[in-house]
Write a protein that holds these residues in place. Structure first.
Motif, mmCIF file in Angstrom:
data_model
loop_
_atom_site.group_PDB
_atom_site.id
_atom_site.type_symbol
_atom_site.label_atom_id
_atom_site.label_comp_id
_atom_site.label_asym_id
_atom_site.label_seq_id
_atom_site.Cartn_x
_atom_site.Cartn_y
_atom_site.Cartn_z
ATOM 1 N N ASP A 1 9.120 37.772 61.228
ATOM 2 C CA ASP A 1 10.178 38.157 60.058
ATOM 3 C C ASP A 1 9.389 38.622 58.618
ATOM 4 O OD1 ASP A 1 12.626 37.664 61.173
ATOM 5 O OD2 ASP A 1 12.432 35.443 60.755
ATOM 6 N N GLU A 2 8.031 38.456 58.903
ATOM 7 C CA GLU A 2 7.571 39.176 57.373
ATOM 8 C C GLU A 2 7.557 40.758 57.789
ATOM 9 O OE1 GLU A 2 5.254 37.449 60.096
ATOM 10 O OE2 GLU A 2 5.425 35.570 58.964
ATOM 11 N N VAL A 3 7.587 41.073 56.486
ATOM 12 C CA VAL A 3 7.405 42.512 56.266
ATOM 13 C C VAL A 3 6.424 43.076 55.384
ATOM 14 C CG1 VAL A 3 8.797 44.585 54.922
ATOM 15 C CG2 VAL A 3 10.306 42.892 56.231
ATOM 16 N N TYR A 4 5.717 43.978 55.648
ATOM 17 C CA TYR A 4 4.280 44.235 54.991
ATOM 18 C C TYR A 4 4.384 45.326 54.074
ATOM 19 C CZ TYR A 4 1.809 41.331 58.500
ATOM 20 O OH TYR A 4 1.369 40.279 59.119
ATOM 21 N N LEU A 5 4.209 44.795 52.784
ATOM 22 C CA LEU A 5 4.318 45.727 51.730
ATOM 23 C C LEU A 5 3.006 46.836 51.544
ATOM 24 C CD1 LEU A 5 5.847 43.516 48.784
ATOM 25 C CD2 LEU A 5 7.090 44.833 50.446
ATOM 26 N N ARG A 6 3.205 48.033 51.813
ATOM 27 C CA ARG A 6 2.294 48.972 51.601
ATOM 28 C C ARG A 6 2.708 49.975 50.306
ATOM 29 N NH1 ARG A 6 0.481 46.823 56.437
ATOM 30 N NH2 ARG A 6 1.131 47.999 58.249
ATOM 31 N N ARG B 1 16.973 52.023 53.555
ATOM 32 C CA ARG B 1 16.118 51.118 54.048
ATOM 33 C C ARG B 1 16.225 49.951 54.562
ATOM 34 N NH1 ARG B 1 11.168 52.192 49.770
ATOM 35 N NH2 ARG B 1 12.894 52.536 48.127
ATOM 36 N N ASP B 2 17.162 49.184 53.764
ATOM 37 C CA ASP B 2 17.699 47.680 54.185
ATOM 38 C C ASP B 2 18.036 47.924 55.711
ATOM 39 O OD1 ASP B 2 18.023 46.193 51.176
ATOM 40 O OD2 ASP B 2 18.030 48.256 51.374
ATOM 41 N N ARG B 3 18.935 48.865 56.078
ATOM 42 C CA ARG B 3 19.594 48.557 57.236
ATOM 43 C C ARG B 3 18.337 49.146 58.416
ATOM 44 N NH1 ARG B 3 23.957 52.569 57.863
ATOM 45 N NH2 ARG B 3 25.183 51.103 59.130
ATOM 46 N N VAL B 4 17.527 50.052 57.957
ATOM 47 C CA VAL B 4 16.364 50.301 59.013
ATOM 48 C C VAL B 4 15.659 48.882 59.382
ATOM 49 C CG1 VAL B 4 14.345 51.741 59.644
ATOM 50 C CG2 VAL B 4 16.378 52.708 58.148
ATOM 51 N N LEU B 5 15.387 48.149 58.430
ATOM 52 C CA LEU B 5 14.638 46.882 58.373
ATOM 53 C C LEU B 5 15.380 45.941 59.527
ATOM 54 C CD1 LEU B 5 13.437 46.020 54.922
ATOM 55 C CD2 LEU B 5 11.803 46.651 56.882
ATOM 56 N N GLN B 6 16.667 46.146 59.595
ATOM 57 C CA GLN B 6 17.746 45.392 60.548
ATOM 58 C C GLN B 6 17.662 46.109 62.018
ATOM 59 O OE1 GLN B 6 20.669 44.980 57.734
ATOM 60 N NE2 GLN B 6 20.621 42.878 58.307
ATOM 61 N N ARG C 1 11.385 42.430 46.401
ATOM 62 C CA ARG C 1 11.478 41.046 46.926
ATOM 63 C C ARG C 1 13.052 40.641 46.927
ATOM 64 N NH1 ARG C 1 6.124 39.236 46.089
ATOM 65 N NH2 ARG C 1 5.176 41.005 45.622
ATOM 66 N N GLY C 2 13.789 40.993 46.093
ATOM 67 C CA GLY C 2 15.144 40.845 46.324
ATOM 68 C C GLY C 2 15.993 41.270 47.534
ATOM 69 N N ARG C 3 15.466 42.653 47.706
ATOM 70 C CA ARG C 3 16.085 43.179 48.845
ATOM 71 C C ARG C 3 15.840 42.275 50.197
ATOM 72 N NH1 ARG C 3 15.498 49.678 48.126
ATOM 73 N NH2 ARG C 3 16.641 50.051 49.900
ATOM 74 N N LEU C 4 14.458 42.045 50.256
ATOM 75 C CA LEU C 4 13.902 41.105 51.574
ATOM 76 C C LEU C 4 14.573 39.947 51.703
ATOM 77 C CD1 LEU C 4 10.354 42.224 51.960
ATOM 78 C CD2 LEU C 4 12.227 43.525 52.784
ATOM 79 N N ALA C 5 14.646 39.214 50.425
ATOM 80 C CA ALA C 5 15.420 37.972 50.463
ATOM 81 C C ALA C 5 16.643 38.028 50.979
ATOM 82 C CB ALA C 5 15.091 37.456 48.910
ATOM 83 N N ARG C 6 17.596 39.213 50.376
ATOM 84 C CA ARG C 6 18.930 39.251 50.839
ATOM 85 C C ARG C 6 18.849 39.342 52.225
ATOM 86 N NH1 ARG C 6 19.277 41.289 45.760
ATOM 87 N NH2 ARG C 6 18.762 43.316 46.303
#
Ligand code: 5AD
Ligand code: FES
Length: 363
Positions: free
Chosen positions: A52-57, A284-289, A329-334
């Motif tokens: 579930d980790e998302v890497y920040l680049r 981008r949120d949708r692609v993360l899903q 951070r907010g986007r990932l938390a949601r």
């Protein structure tokens, strides 16, 4: 529901067997039921392999000078009235330190193909970043000589991004008046030979392309066994020869691609690329899903951002320097996702020349 096509693609991904193009074209054509099954399968597989980790680049777009004339690109050479900028090496290093301090464990340096940054200057920049931060460094500075790639790797850069843009030889020539398809692939081979973790990919929905070409792009990407895969929608820029070309009418095609890439590349790092936010605010949120596990906050100093518009509608161009690193951070938390604490090196196993062993469990 799990469709037989999806099952077969997952098996091909796991066993590193070539997939059947018919399975890809069928799922690319999509409908609500098959989309739901596809997105769910990709999300589930991402969870199993990458967690579930998302890497920040954090990306620093350090120069918008470019010597090339790629038909799609908003910073191509010769655009009348374009205002150009170059960040000084010490300015880039200072910015990289801010990227690290904001919690991004990787610094991505991207620019047009700008010869001002000769090999000595690039070595100085990479060494400076490595001296002042523990961050991983990714370069995205285009085609260079094999010797340059080797020296950049020796200077300490960890990864290199170079998209092939389209696997169709004729379309590649048509869109790149001053680049060569074989040379692009040679560069990718040299990047790998230099010992970099390799990222590549393509644009989705290019003019003169169709879903079958997209299926071939997905197969081609997979055959290269990249450590990272970047794919995103093509968005026509008004000052380029491709002005006026519209998005494809079916918006879900843009999500099916990363989902299919995930099925076939279970261990690759797949970013939710920036261009997705240009077609939808929560792109981008949708692609993360749908299979992605990487996010690239824009860390370019505010004064320059507006001038690095590869395509119109690019998000975050009016945001202050560190806003994206906070916003993400907010986007990932949601989304119920966490932030990767380590550098997020390659998990693609058993690769010739690979210096990084796979971390994490197995599926
Ligand atoms: N639309 C979408 N992506 C683009 N890129 C360049 N121009 C555009 C555009 N108009 C992508 C290319 C390049 C990456 C840095 O940005 O794929 O490799
Ligand atoms: Fe840039 Fe939200 S990601 S402001």
């Amino acid at each position: 529901m799990i469709l037989p096509e999806i099952e077969r693609l997952i098996r091909c991904g796991r066993e590193k067997q070539p997939a059947d193009i018919a399975d890809l074209t069928k799922l690319l054509a999509g409908d609500t039921a098959s989309d739901n099954a596809l997105f769910h399968a990709a999300d589930h597989l991402r969870q199993q392999t990458m967690g579930d980790e998302v890497y920040l680049r954090g990306i620093i777009e350090f120069s918008n000078y470019c010597r090339r004339h790629c038909d799609y690109c908003g910073i191509r050479a010769g655009i009348p009235g374009a205002s150009r900028y170059r960040m000084q090496p010490d300015e880039i290093v200072a910015c990289a330190v801010r990227v690290w301090e904001q919690g991004c464990t990787t610094v991505v340096l991207q620019s047009g193909e700008d010869p001002w940054y000769n090999i000595e200057r690039m070595e100085t920049i990479v060494r400076g970043i490595k001296q002042h931060t523990p961050a991983a460094v990714t370069l995205s500075i285009g085609e260079r000589s094999a010797d340059d790639y080797r020296r950049l790797r020796e200077a300490g850069a960890d990864r290199y991004l170079l998209r092939f843009e389209t696997s169709d030889r004729n379309l590649f020539s048509r869109l790149h008046p001053d680049s060569d398809y074989d040379r692009r692939l040679e560069c990718l081979a040299s990047i790998r030979a230099a010992g970099f973790q390799v990222g590549t990919g393509f644009m989705i929905g290019l003019p003169f392309s169709d879903t079958e070409m997209l299926a071939r792009d997905i197969l081609f990407t997979t055959a290269l066994q990249p450590d990272m895969i970047g794919a995103g929608p093509f968005i026509a820029h008004p000052d380029t020869p491709l002005a006026g070309h519209t998005l494809w009418s079916d918006p879900d095609i843009y999500l099916r691609v990363p989902a299919l890439l995930r099925l076939l590349n279970p261990w690759a790092h797949i970013p939710a690329t920036t261009a997705y936010d240009a077609i939808r605010a929560d792109g981008r949120d949708r692609v993360l899903q749908c299979g992605a596990n990487v996010f690239m906050p824009n860390m370019t100093p505010g004064a320059y951002r507006r001038q690095y518009q590869l395509y119109p509608g690019k998000p975050c161009v009016d945001e202050p320097d560190t806003k994206c690193a906070v916003c993400v951070r907010g986007r990932l938390a949601r989304l119920g996702r966490t932030i990767g604490r380590d550098a997020g090196h390659s998990r693609v196993a058993a690769r010739v020349g690979c210096r990084v062993s796979r971390v994490g469990g197995s599926v």
